[in-house]
Design a protein around this motif. Structure first.
Motif, PDB file in Angstrom:
ATOM      1  N   SER A  65       0.821  -1.166  -0.037  1.00  0.00           N
ATOM      2  CA  SER A  65       0.130   0.198   0.531  1.00  0.00           C
ATOM      3  C   SER A  65       0.928   1.602   0.172  1.00  0.00           C
ATOM      4  O   SER A  65       0.395   2.409  -0.707  1.00  0.00           O
ATOM      5  N   GLY A  68      -0.774   4.264   0.364  1.00  0.00           N
ATOM      6  CA  GLY A  68      -1.487   5.190  -0.108  1.00  0.00           C
ATOM      7  C   GLY A  68      -1.309   5.812  -1.105  1.00  0.00           C
ATOM      8  O   GLY A  68      -1.476   6.631  -1.829  1.00  0.00           O
ATOM      9  N   TRP A 110      -8.674  -9.161  -1.144  1.00  0.00           N
ATOM     10  CA  TRP A 110      -8.946  -8.143  -0.903  1.00  0.00           C
ATOM     11  C   TRP A 110     -10.052  -7.551   0.205  1.00  0.00           C
ATOM     12  O   TRP A 110      -9.507  -6.907   0.994  1.00  0.00           O
ATOM     13  N   ALA A 121      -8.765   0.460   2.809  1.00  0.00           N
ATOM     14  CA  ALA A 121      -9.775   0.637   1.965  1.00  0.00           C
ATOM     15  C   ALA A 121      -9.753   2.604   0.948  1.00  0.00           C
ATOM     16  O   ALA A 121      -9.876   3.203  -0.030  1.00  0.00           O
ATOM     17  N   ALA A 122      -8.986   3.070   1.872  1.00  0.00           N
ATOM     18  CA  ALA A 122      -8.880   4.933   1.832  1.00  0.00           C
ATOM     19  C   ALA A 122      -7.835   4.818   1.072  1.00  0.00           C
ATOM     20  O   ALA A 122      -7.737   5.525   0.005  1.00  0.00           O
ATOM     21  N   TYR A 123      -6.705   3.925   1.044  1.00  0.00           N
ATOM     22  CA  TYR A 123      -5.481   4.350   0.702  1.00  0.00           C
ATOM     23  C   TYR A 123      -5.775   4.257  -0.888  1.00  0.00           C
ATOM     24  O   TYR A 123      -5.535   4.113  -1.788  1.00  0.00           O
ATOM     25  N   ARG A 124      -6.933   3.191  -1.501  1.00  0.00           N
ATOM     26  CA  ARG A 124      -6.790   2.029  -2.670  1.00  0.00           C
ATOM     27  C   ARG A 124      -7.389   3.356  -3.085  1.00  0.00           C
ATOM     28  O   ARG A 124      -7.593   3.703  -4.726  1.00  0.00           O
ATOM     29  N   THR A 125      -8.635   3.984  -2.577  1.00  0.00           N
ATOM     30  CA  THR A 125      -9.046   5.493  -3.531  1.00  0.00           C
ATOM     31  C   THR A 125      -8.041   6.708  -2.891  1.00  0.00           C
ATOM     32  O   THR A 125      -9.419   7.357  -4.136  1.00  0.00           O
ATOM     33  N   GLY A 126      -7.730   6.643  -2.506  1.00  0.00           N
ATOM     34  CA  GLY A 126      -6.514   7.181  -2.607  1.00  0.00           C
ATOM     35  C   GLY A 126      -5.648   7.965  -3.862  1.00  0.00           C
ATOM     36  O   GLY A 126      -4.983   8.637  -3.168  1.00  0.00           O
ATOM     37  N   THR A 127      -5.406   6.883  -4.115  1.00  0.00           N
ATOM     38  CA  THR A 127      -4.433   6.270  -5.301  1.00  0.00           C
ATOM     39  C   THR A 127      -4.170   6.100  -6.882  1.00  0.00           C
ATOM     40  O   THR A 127      -5.291   5.334  -6.448  1.00  0.00           O
ATOM     41  N   THR A 128      -3.933   6.945  -7.534  1.00  0.00           N
ATOM     42  CA  THR A 128      -4.666   6.104  -9.310  1.00  0.00           C
ATOM     43  C   THR A 128      -3.606   5.443  -9.547  1.00  0.00           C
ATOM     44  O   THR A 128      -3.320   4.194 -10.304  1.00  0.00           O
ATOM     45  N   GLU A 130      -2.357   1.073  -9.056  1.00  0.00           N
ATOM     46  CA  GLU A 130      -3.462  -0.014  -8.201  1.00  0.00           C
ATOM     47  C   GLU A 130      -2.173  -0.984  -7.165  1.00  0.00           C
ATOM     48  O   GLU A 130      -0.930  -0.969  -7.535  1.00  0.00           O
TER      49      GLU A 130
END
Length: 144
Positions: A65, A68, A110, A121-128, A130
């Protein structure tokens, strides 16, 4: 002759490694943590970091991660270059082979990763990028 292990210099990670050692591998009650040692892809030095994990059969499931961040963590890039790693879980230290999970494995794993560490979950939405999921399988459990 044994190689010297160099701990992650990021202050909060170094503190996590110290707490792991002081507590016999249980720095955060209720969390599954391990120490991962990789070989530096450029330096050739042994590099150690602390990570949360979940289990999937014999595999230790790790998440690259980088909190993020927009770049993969160094440990992930290191294991891509040299997949032979060392894990320390509790007081046990053992060799393992690490690899990125397939797309299907990542999709299946996941939810378990997020259940164990909701911040992912927040890390995934905070970066472009994968966020890679990694499977580290103890060498004595590898199927060959």
């Amino acid at each position: 002759m044994t190689d010297t292990i160099h701990d992650n210099p990021t202050p909060w990670v170094a503190d996590h490694i110290r707490r792991f050692e002081e507590t016999g591998g249980h720095p955060r009650p209720g969390m599954a943590d391990l120490l991962l040692t990789t070989r530096g892809r450029r330096s050739g030095l042994l590099r150690r970091t602390a990570l949360a994990y979940v289990r999937d059969g014999d595999a230790y499931v790790l998440t690259a991660s980088n909190a993020g961040g927009d770049r993969h963590p160094a440990w992930y890039l290191n294991l891509l270059a040299t997949p032979e790693v060392t894990l320390q879980v509790g007081a046990a230290t053992f060799p393992a082979t690490a690899r990125p999970a397939t797309e299907a494995e990542s999709a299946r794993l996941w939810p378990a990763v997020v259940a164990a560490m909701p911040s992912y979950a927040a890390y995934r939405t905070g970066t472009t990028r994968e966020i890679p999921v990694v499977l580290a399988i103890p060498r004595d459990r590898e199927k060959g």
